[in-house]
Enzyme design. Structure first.
Site, short mmCIF file in Angstrom:
data_model
loop_
_atom_site.label_atom_id
_atom_site.label_comp_id
_atom_site.label_asym_id
_atom_site.label_seq_id
_atom_site.Cartn_x
_atom_site.Cartn_y
_atom_site.Cartn_z
N LYS A 68 0.86 -1.19 0.00
CA LYS A 68 0.00 0.00 0.00
C LYS A 68 0.89 1.23 0.00
O LYS A 68 1.75 1.39 0.88
CB LYS A 68 -0.88 -0.04 1.25
CG LYS A 68 -2.17 0.71 1.13
CD LYS A 68 -3.04 0.37 2.33
CE LYS A 68 -4.31 1.17 2.36
NZ LYS A 68 -5.00 1.04 3.63
C1 E4P Z 1 -8.38 1.64 3.70
O1 E4P Z 1 -7.51 1.11 3.08
C2 E4P Z 1 -8.18 2.79 4.59
O2 E4P Z 1 -7.06 2.57 5.36
C3 E4P Z 1 -9.38 2.99 5.46
O3 E4P Z 1 -10.53 2.59 4.78
C4 E4P Z 1 -9.48 4.37 6.03
O4 E4P Z 1 -10.71 4.49 6.71
P1 E4P Z 1 -11.03 5.67 7.74
O5 E4P Z 1 -11.27 6.91 6.96
O6 E4P Z 1 -12.26 5.20 8.44
O7 E4P Z 1 -9.84 5.79 8.65
#
Ligand code: E4P
Length: 218
Positions: free
Chosen positions: A87
């Site tokens: 990522k």
């Molecule tokens: C996904 O890969 C993200 O890390 C995640 O969905 C972020 O979500 P949040 O905005 O609830 O922290």
């Protein structure tokens, strides 16, 4: 549409896996910290544990923000397990790193995406997944689902193969609307996935069926 669970909590991952509908897991540094996973060795052991629980793509985020650092860290993460997806944040160095990983056969998830322009750049760089954060967009009084639909149109017109991974899901309706808007994947908190099953008429109907069955069989 594929379902990923968005957590580093092993119990929640097990519970999502037991549903039989799980295709993968996403994590991020905040989710890892929330579980108290600190230190390089512990973080890597935790990713290995997740890979053992779920046979699907597991996103593991780099902490480095420079190109060289992202490549080094991403290679180490990819070496942990064949299902690891590196990522990478949507930055200029991140785009260069996504191109490098793509050229070297390593899957990527371009994270922290908030615009169609960013989505085009990530697709051109060869990202496997693109993560628009719909909940955080909604929090800013913009429309996260509208962005998913716009990116889906662009990717379809241009023939890009990057998969749209709707992230920052806040509720079951986000999942339904992301599916409608053309998301290829939704990464969701377990609570939002479970929420999809709920409907008061289902519960009322089941209670009635069971009561009628009991009456007829007593
Ligand atoms: C996904 O890969 C993200 O890390 C995640 O969905 C972020 O979500 P949040 O905005 O609830 O922290």
């Amino acid at each position: 549409m594929k379902f990923f669970v968005d957590t580093a909590n092993l119990e929640q991952i097990k519970e999502a896996q037991a549903l039989g509908i799980l295709d993968g897991v996403t994590t991020n540094p905040s989710l890892m910290a929330k579980e108290g996973i600190v230190g390089d060795a512990n973080v890597k052991a935790h990713y290995r544990a997740i890979c053992e629980l779920v046979d699907g793509d597991i996103s593991a985020e780099v902490i480095a923000t420079d190109f060289e650092g992202m490549i080094k860290e991403g290679q180490e993460l990819a070496d942990l397990h064949e299902n690891i997806v590196v990522k990478v944040p949507m930055t200029i160095d991140g785009i260069k790193a996504i191109r490098w990983f793509s050229d070297n056969g390593i899957k990527t998830n371009c994270t922290l995406v908030f615009s169609a322009g960013q989505a085009i750049l990530a697709a051109k760089a060869g990202a496997t997944y693109l993560s628009p954060f719909i909940g955080r967009i909604d929090d800013m009084n913009w429309d996260g689902i509208e962005l998913i639909a716009q990116i889906a149109d662009i990717y379809s017109i241009q023939g890009y193969s990057t998969e749209i991974l709707a992230a920052s899901i806040r509720n079951p309706l986000h999942i339904v609307r992301a599916a409608e808007a053309g998301a290829d994947v939704c990464t969701c908190p377990l609570k939002s996935i479970l929420g999809l099953a709920k409907h008061p008429l289902t519960h009322i109907g089941l209670a009635q069926f069971l009561a009628d069955h009991k009456k007829a069989n007593s």
